[in-house]
Design a protein around this motif. Sequence first.
Motif, mmCIF file in Angstrom:
data_model
loop_
_atom_site.group_PDB
_atom_site.id
_atom_site.type_symbol
_atom_site.label_atom_id
_atom_site.label_comp_id
_atom_site.label_asym_id
_atom_site.label_seq_id
_atom_site.Cartn_x
_atom_site.Cartn_y
_atom_site.Cartn_z
ATOM 1 N N LEU A 81 0.822 -1.214 0.000
ATOM 2 C CA LEU A 81 0.000 0.000 0.000
ATOM 3 C C LEU A 81 0.857 1.265 0.000
ATOM 4 C CD1 LEU A 81 -2.802 -1.060 2.500
ATOM 5 C CD2 LEU A 81 -3.042 -0.696 0.020
ATOM 6 N N ASP A 82 2.001 1.218 0.657
ATOM 7 C CA ASP A 82 2.878 2.385 0.751
ATOM 8 C C ASP A 82 3.666 2.639 -0.522
ATOM 9 O OD1 ASP A 82 2.059 2.781 3.356
ATOM 10 O OD2 ASP A 82 3.853 1.893 4.256
ATOM 11 N N GLU A 83 4.019 1.587 -1.247
ATOM 12 C CA GLU A 83 4.920 1.723 -2.394
ATOM 13 C C GLU A 83 4.474 0.795 -3.518
ATOM 14 O OE1 GLU A 83 7.453 2.980 -4.888
ATOM 15 O OE2 GLU A 83 7.529 3.897 -2.900
ATOM 16 N N TYR A 84 4.037 1.375 -4.630
ATOM 17 C CA TYR A 84 3.497 0.594 -5.746
ATOM 18 C C TYR A 84 4.469 -0.453 -6.289
ATOM 19 C CZ TYR A 84 6.248 3.464 -8.960
ATOM 20 O OH TYR A 84 7.269 4.076 -9.616
ATOM 21 N N THR A 85 5.773 -0.200 -6.183
ATOM 22 C CA THR A 85 6.749 -1.141 -6.750
ATOM 23 C C THR A 85 6.775 -2.475 -6.013
ATOM 24 O OG1 THR A 85 8.574 -0.260 -5.427
ATOM 25 C CG2 THR A 85 8.259 0.672 -7.615
ATOM 26 N N PHE A 86 6.182 -2.539 -4.835
ATOM 27 C CA PHE A 86 6.162 -3.798 -4.085
ATOM 28 C C PHE A 86 5.052 -4.752 -4.543
ATOM 29 C CE2 PHE A 86 8.528 -1.538 -0.542
ATOM 30 C CZ PHE A 86 9.717 -2.213 -0.796
ATOM 31 N N LEU A 87 4.145 -4.296 -5.395
ATOM 32 C CA LEU A 87 3.134 -5.210 -5.922
ATOM 33 C C LEU A 87 3.756 -6.011 -7.056
ATOM 34 C CD1 LEU A 87 0.179 -6.222 -5.904
ATOM 35 C CD2 LEU A 87 -0.295 -4.478 -7.641
ATOM 36 N N LYS A 88 3.778 -7.315 -6.898
ATOM 37 C CA LYS A 88 4.296 -8.182 -7.958
ATOM 38 C C LYS A 88 3.385 -8.015 -9.159
ATOM 39 C CE LYS A 88 5.969 -12.149 -6.678
ATOM 40 N NZ LYS A 88 6.045 -13.563 -6.246
ATOM 41 N N ARG A 89 3.965 -7.900 -10.331
ATOM 42 C CA ARG A 89 3.157 -7.595 -11.494
ATOM 43 C C ARG A 89 3.567 -8.400 -12.713
ATOM 44 N NH1 ARG A 89 6.605 -3.911 -9.720
ATOM 45 N NH2 ARG A 89 8.181 -3.298 -11.197
ATOM 46 N N PRO A 90 2.636 -8.498 -13.637
ATOM 47 C CA PRO A 90 1.269 -8.026 -13.549
ATOM 48 C C PRO A 90 0.428 -8.927 -12.655
ATOM 49 C CG PRO A 90 1.537 -9.260 -15.576
ATOM 50 C CD PRO A 90 2.888 -9.198 -14.906
ATOM 51 N N VAL A 91 -0.691 -8.407 -12.208
ATOM 52 C CA VAL A 91 -1.699 -9.211 -11.521
ATOM 53 C C VAL A 91 -2.887 -9.253 -12.473
ATOM 54 C CG1 VAL A 91 -3.220 -9.446 -9.531
ATOM 55 C CG2 VAL A 91 -0.921 -8.492 -9.230
ATOM 56 N N ILE A 92 -3.228 -10.462 -12.905
ATOM 57 C CA ILE A 92 -4.309 -10.644 -13.871
ATOM 58 C C ILE A 92 -5.440 -11.405 -13.193
ATOM 59 C CG2 ILE A 92 -4.963 -11.585 -16.115
ATOM 60 C CD1 ILE A 92 -1.929 -11.482 -16.847
ATOM 61 N N ILE A 93 -6.607 -10.804 -13.181
ATOM 62 C CA ILE A 93 -7.781 -11.443 -12.588
ATOM 63 C C ILE A 93 -8.746 -11.777 -13.719
ATOM 64 C CG2 ILE A 93 -9.710 -11.209 -10.991
ATOM 65 C CD1 ILE A 93 -8.045 -8.945 -9.642
#
Length: 111
Positions: A81-93
């Motif tokens: 939530l604090d830093e977008y770069t910590f979201l593993k990507r892509p996330v595909i739903i």
Amino acid sequence: MKKIYYLKTCDTCRRILKEMDTTNYVLQEIKTEPITVNQLDGLYALTKSYEVLFSKMAKKYKQMDLKSQTLAEKDFRQLILDEYTFLKRPVIINNKEVLVGNTKKRVDIFK
């Protein structure tokens, strides 16, 4: 729901999006439109883990010396939530199926 969380500056995300038919997907670029608490909690409901959603490849992971720390699920959640770069990507739903990261074999199931 069909949605893709991605980063437009990520070469891998761009390649995957180019290879996919994204016509019926809602695309969310996470740098310009950060993931919300509700969205992240929704991803957790699908994956049952914030750690699965967390990228240990992010430059800040090394810069913040997070490897030497013991992180709990709540820590992974807050860092994403604090830093977008910590979201593993892509996330595909794709409805109830979710792909986190960019493993070629796993991406192919959404094409």
